[in-house]
Write an enzyme that holds these catalytic residues in place. Structure first.
Site, PDB file in Angstrom:
ATOM      1  N   GLU A  97     -25.638  -1.066 -29.515  1.00 34.35           N
ATOM      2  CA  GLU A  97     -26.106   0.281 -29.200  1.00 34.35           C
ATOM      3  C   GLU A  97     -25.852   1.233 -30.367  1.00 34.35           C
ATOM      4  OE1 GLU A  97     -24.465  -1.488 -25.263  1.00 34.35           O
ATOM      5  OE2 GLU A  97     -24.037  -1.628 -27.398  1.00 34.35           O
ATOM      6  N   CYS A 121     -20.497  -0.399 -23.001  1.00 39.51           N
ATOM      7  CA  CYS A 121     -19.091  -0.028 -22.787  1.00 39.51           C
ATOM      8  C   CYS A 121     -18.953   1.493 -22.838  1.00 39.51           C
ATOM      9  CB  CYS A 121     -18.211  -0.682 -23.851  1.00 39.51           C
ATOM     10  SG  CYS A 121     -18.423   0.039 -25.506  1.00 39.51           S
TER      11      CYS A 121
END
Length: 185
Positions: A97, A121
């Site tokens: 990401e 996360c």
């Protein structure tokens, strides 16, 4: 008038080549496949994750995969999952990401959707929120009970970032580099 760039071989054209294909990839399967394909660039021996950022026109504006930071040799840093924290990959690896956001090919990813193999996360959730991404489409949520994933959901909920698990229409997508030559003979 026939297309001058196309082979003019009318007697060898089958009827199914005159109508639109029905087995093409839908946008969501396509973008998740791009995320999975980019994950193949990861050198992580245990977890390969990819991400694909898409704008509201269905154009890809960022791609990333998990790996070591730029200019840091992945031969000089550890890939272990267990042991002393500094001897594991965790303090060093950049998540997919992060790399997709940093690798964007536009001025902003605000309002975009990110497709990721694994649910992000808490650290990636912060980056997603700060970058203005409004939707997360993920494939797996295998770490759902971990504290960092619970924190991630809390952050995404507070920031009104929508998240949805991807249910693929096609369970398996095969890339056959020889197929392009065989199809049009």
């Amino acid at each position: 008038m026939d297309n001058p760039c196309q082979q003019n071989d009318k007697e060898n054209v089958s009827p199914d080549l005159d109508t639109k294909r029905k087995d093409y990839l839908e946008w969501r399967d396509y973008f998740m496949s791009v995320a999975f394909l980019s994950a193949q660039r990861s050198k992580d021996p245990s977890t390969q994750v990819g991400a694909c950022i898409v704008n509201d026109e269905n154009k890809i504006v960022g791609i990333g995969y998990n790996g070591m930071p730029n200019h840091c040799s992945d031969d000089d840093l550890p890939w272990a999952r267990k042991g002393n924290w500094l001897d594991t990959k965790y303090p060093y690896v950049c998540h997919a990401e992060m790399n997709a956001i940093m690798n964007k090919n536009c001025s902003s990813v605000s309002g975009c959707t990110i497709y990721v193999a694994l649910f992000p996360c808490n650290e990636c959730a912060k980056l997603i929120i700060q970058s203005g991404i409004k939707k997360v489409i993920y494939m797996s949520d295998k770490h759902k009970e971990n504290d960092c994933m619970i924190a991630s959901r809390k952050l995404l909920d507070l920031a009104h970032v929508e998240y949805t698990q991807h249910i693929p229409k096609h369970r398996k997508i095969v890339i056959d580099f020889d197929n392009i030559n065989a199809r049009h003979k």
